[in-house]
Write an enzyme that holds these catalytic residues in place. Structure first.
Site, short mmCIF file in Angstrom:
data_model
loop_
_atom_site.label_atom_id
_atom_site.label_comp_id
_atom_site.label_asym_id
_atom_site.label_seq_id
_atom_site.Cartn_x
_atom_site.Cartn_y
_atom_site.Cartn_z
N ASP A 1 0.81 -1.23 0.00
CA ASP A 1 0.00 0.00 0.00
C ASP A 1 0.84 1.26 0.00
O ASP A 1 2.01 1.26 0.41
CB ASP A 1 -0.97 0.01 1.19
N GLU B 1 0.05 -1.36 5.54
CA GLU B 1 1.09 -0.94 6.48
C GLU B 1 0.94 0.54 6.83
O GLU B 1 1.16 0.95 7.97
CB GLU B 1 2.47 -1.21 5.89
#
Length: 403
Positions: A81, A170
């Protein structure tokens, strides 16, 4: 190798993988699954074993040992991400070959970038000024995949089992939530999620989120005298009593801080959301106590329970879990030096998946990727440094086999 890195990195950043804190699903956005499927296909094509993409968006694989002796299994980890702070839609990277030190125009936005002069002569990738780039952490994904590809093409380099893992979400603090340690059997690992050349990080903030809620009394403003209590006024005054110099814009190095990230409210109810950060565990606790005690003082002054503080810890400083395994730090330093990279040990003024994974029993310091100015339109990375990152990972694998 630079051409391979460039093509792979650009293919990854073309997929919008911004995570979404408001979505409780895992992964929180479809784009992360799209990238995970692309990387999974690459790993299968390369011939890695035990390639698994689970329903939560965690991708793991194994590069089996080719050594004739017992070698400890290690791991490399990065995340899919990108941060919600700046748009990751329609990323259009600019390639600056043989950078000569001039300012770089970022597309037609009027924004200009002045990379550090140490990058003169190197090949850079920048944004076009409309989005972030996504080097955090698609650079790490790129470097890990390229390093195992290199090892497969060079079987003369002996290594033990190498597990690779890629996580979702994350950037919103959930990357380690469902990490599949049962299929990631490394003795230790490295997150490849750092910044400039040579960074080696094994200290990070202790982190928590504090929500401060204020209860007011709403009544028609025409008859409010001595009755109305505006919760927004309470919130504003409360924030004005916070330590002015203990904020991100006034701190660096090992300094901790309070950071107001969100505020909302009306006359009857208001809310302030802070993140609390500190490297020192004792000071971290003191910061939490400061907020709790302030709420007690305010309620006493107001004569009613109008201020409520709720604190949720996010992650802890990995130092205490990594430092007992100093050999994994020395291994990384040696691997960098053999790649002609000078190790730079710095604290992470943030957190990584590695922090939480270290507390889950997988010691996990953090290595550089080469990126700068993460999470914004001025983000850039050097392909030359990405190449050094790959060399470092390859050297770590090789050095483990030589022990």
């Amino acid at each position: 190798m630079k051409e391979t890195l460039k093509k792979r990195f650009i293919s990854y950043v073309s997929i919008d993988t911004q995570s979404d804190e408001a979505n409780e699903c895992c992964p929180s956005t479809k784009g992360q699954f799209e990238l995970a499927k692309l990387v999974k296909s690459e790993l299968e094509t390369l011939g890695l074993k035990d390639v698994v993409l689970d329903k939560n968006g965690y991708l793991t694989a194994l590069l089996p040992s080719n050594s004739d002796k017992e070698v400890p299994a290690i791991g490399f980890i990065s995340h899919f991400d990108t941060a919600p702070d700046c748009s990751g839609t329609n990323v259009n990277p600019q390639i600056i070959n043989n950078y000569q030190g001039d300012e770089i125009k970022l597309g037609n936005t009027g924004l200009v970038l002045n990379p550090e002069k140490k990058y003169i002569g190197q090949d850079l990738i920048t944004t076009d000024g409309t989005t972030l780039l996504g080097a955090d952490d698609k650079a790490g994904v790129t470097e890990i995949v390229t390093s195992v590809e290199y090892l497969l093409k060079h079987p003369e380099i002996k290594h033990g089992d190498i597990y690779i893992g890629f996580t979702p979400d994350e950037e919103i603090g959930r990357g380690a939530d469902l990490f599949p340690l049962d299929r990631f059997k490394a003795k230790w690992a490295y997150t490849v999620d750092g910044g400039p050349l040579g960074e080696l990080e094994y200290e990070n903030f202790n982190a928590a989120q504090a929500t401060v809620e204020f209860e007011g009394v709403s009544i028609h403003p025409g008859s409010a005298k001595d009755v109305m209590i505006n919760s927004q006024t309470l919130a504003a005054k409360f924030h004005c009593e916070m330590p002015e110099m203990e904020t991100p814009e006034h701190t660096d190095g090992y300094d901790g801080f309070f950071h107001l990230t969100d505020m909302e409210g009306c006359t009857e109810h208001s809310k302030l959301v802070y993140i609390i950060r500190d490297f020192d565990a004792e000071n971290f606790q003191k910061r939490q106590d400061f907020l709790r005690n302030k709420a007690v003082e305010w309620n006493k002054k107001l004569g009613a329970e109008r201020v409520k503080v709720t604190i949720k810890e996010s992650y802890r400083n990995m130092y205490e879990k990594v430092i007992p395994h100093k050999h994994i730090l020395e291994l990384a330093k040696t691997a960098m030096k053999e790649a002609s990279v000078e190790p730079i040990v710095v604290p992470i003024r943030g957190g990584t998946d590695g922090a939480r994974l270290s507390f889950m029993g997988l010691p996990c310091p953090n290595l550089f990727t080469g990126g700068h100015n993460f999470h914004g339109k001025y983000e850039y990375i050097s392909l030359d440094v990405m190449e050094k990152a790959v060399q470092t990972l390859v050297n770590i694998a090789k050095l483990c086999s030589l022990k």
